[in-house]
Design a protein around this motif. Sequence first.
Motif, PDB file in Angstrom:
ATOM      1  N   ARG A  69      52.184  11.926  72.296  1.00  0.00           N
ATOM      2  CA  ARG A  69      51.710  12.576  71.083  1.00  0.00           C
ATOM      3  C   ARG A  69      50.189  12.479  70.988  1.00  0.00           C
ATOM      4  NH1 ARG A  69      56.391   9.930  67.248  1.00  0.00           N
ATOM      5  NH2 ARG A  69      58.156  10.995  68.240  1.00  0.00           N
ATOM      6  N   LEU A  91      53.983  17.282  62.045  1.00  0.00           N
ATOM      7  CA  LEU A  91      55.341  17.608  62.480  1.00  0.00           C
ATOM      8  C   LEU A  91      55.996  16.415  63.181  1.00  0.00           C
ATOM      9  CD1 LEU A  91      54.844  21.258  63.797  1.00  0.00           C
ATOM     10  CD2 LEU A  91      56.044  20.538  61.724  1.00  0.00           C
ATOM     11  N   HIS A  92      55.214  15.728  63.998  1.00  0.00           N
ATOM     12  CA  HIS A  92      55.755  14.544  64.671  1.00  0.00           C
ATOM     13  C   HIS A  92      56.142  13.481  63.655  1.00  0.00           C
ATOM     14  CE1 HIS A  92      55.482  15.564  68.832  1.00  0.00           C
ATOM     15  NE2 HIS A  92      54.181  15.769  68.814  1.00  0.00           N
ATOM     16  N   GLU A 130      57.086  13.981  60.594  1.00  0.00           N
ATOM     17  CA  GLU A 130      58.286  14.445  59.904  1.00  0.00           C
ATOM     18  C   GLU A 130      59.522  14.247  60.782  1.00  0.00           C
ATOM     19  OE1 GLU A 130      60.686  15.994  56.912  1.00  0.00           O
ATOM     20  OE2 GLU A 130      58.635  15.205  56.921  1.00  0.00           O
ATOM     21  N   ILE A 131      59.369  14.491  62.081  1.00  0.00           N
ATOM     22  CA  ILE A 131      60.483  14.256  63.007  1.00  0.00           C
ATOM     23  C   ILE A 131      60.858  12.781  63.017  1.00  0.00           C
ATOM     24  CG2 ILE A 131      61.137  14.248  65.456  1.00  0.00           C
ATOM     25  CD1 ILE A 131      59.502  16.834  65.743  1.00  0.00           C
ATOM     26  N   ASP A 132      59.839  11.916  63.050  1.00  0.00           N
ATOM     27  CA  ASP A 132      60.098  10.473  63.017  1.00  0.00           C
ATOM     28  C   ASP A 132      60.862  10.088  61.757  1.00  0.00           C
ATOM     29  OD1 ASP A 132      58.931  10.007  65.443  1.00  0.00           O
ATOM     30  OD2 ASP A 132      56.989   9.422  64.610  1.00  0.00           O
ATOM     31  N   LEU A 148      62.849  12.021  59.929  1.00  0.00           N
ATOM     32  CA  LEU A 148      64.217  12.531  59.999  1.00  0.00           C
ATOM     33  C   LEU A 148      65.075  11.685  60.943  1.00  0.00           C
ATOM     34  CD1 LEU A 148      63.523  16.384  60.121  1.00  0.00           C
ATOM     35  CD2 LEU A 148      64.432  15.046  58.210  1.00  0.00           C
ATOM     36  N   VAL A 149      64.483  11.248  62.042  1.00  0.00           N
ATOM     37  CA  VAL A 149      65.218  10.385  62.975  1.00  0.00           C
ATOM     38  C   VAL A 149      65.589   9.071  62.294  1.00  0.00           C
ATOM     39  CG1 VAL A 149      65.012   8.999  65.071  1.00  0.00           C
ATOM     40  CG2 VAL A 149      64.276  11.390  65.078  1.00  0.00           C
ATOM     41  N   HIS A 191      68.356   9.717  59.886  1.00  0.00           N
ATOM     42  CA  HIS A 191      69.566   9.960  60.657  1.00  0.00           C
ATOM     43  C   HIS A 191      70.203   8.645  61.093  1.00  0.00           C
ATOM     44  CE1 HIS A 191      71.929  11.039  64.253  1.00  0.00           C
ATOM     45  NE2 HIS A 191      72.027  12.237  63.715  1.00  0.00           N
TER      46      HIS A 191
END
Length: 222
Positions: free
Chosen positions: A104, A166-167, A169-171, A173-174, A177
């Motif tokens: 990243r 975005l990265h 936000e992905i982190d 969500l993970v 999850h």
Amino acid sequence: MDQPPRAEQQLHRKLLAERYGPLDRLEAERFPTDVSAPEVAAGASEEQWRRQVREIAARYGWRLQYHTADSRRSDAGWPDEVFGHVGQRRTLFVEFKTDSGRIRPAQREWLAHLSDAGLEVAVWRPRDLHTVLRVLGPARQRATLPPTFRKAVRMSSPFAAELNRLHAEIDRLVTVHRLAARLARGLAGHLTDEPYRLADQLAGLLEGRLEPEDLGDERTTD
């Protein structure tokens, strides 16, 4: 031939330790664990790969090891692991990736800065096992960034900022999850019969053990 007295053996070990350091470290450097086969690391996840390298490092006498267990509240970009070898007076910063994992922007910036500051920095993937052994082992090869590291396409600041967002936000969500999977698994432990089956299926979906098509006609639609 008679064995030397126990007191003499203890004195001999003491003198060796005073001159060369802890004997367990010397043994680790002389007789490291057998991890020379590339297939040992093949197919490992990033976390599995990181833990494997930690074990290798420990066997070679890298006693100082630091890893941020939960980086969600830490600033982005800091390397996954810092290794220290007291006897060699070396400090090593390592970012771990799978063979297909991407670096990243924030990670790239930190790694480049540490390298430019004259420190040993590396990006290690499972396919780099032989390099790992040469850096951590008796060869004492200096760790360096991959030759293509600085050839990455540079983006303008707005695009880099958006990519970082975005990265992040992905982190998030993970993390959500994984937490949902843990809660579903905990819920399943307190249910029976049909509620248990449904909770178990939910946990299976979140954990990746099940795919939506595995549920067949049981999927609900609005």
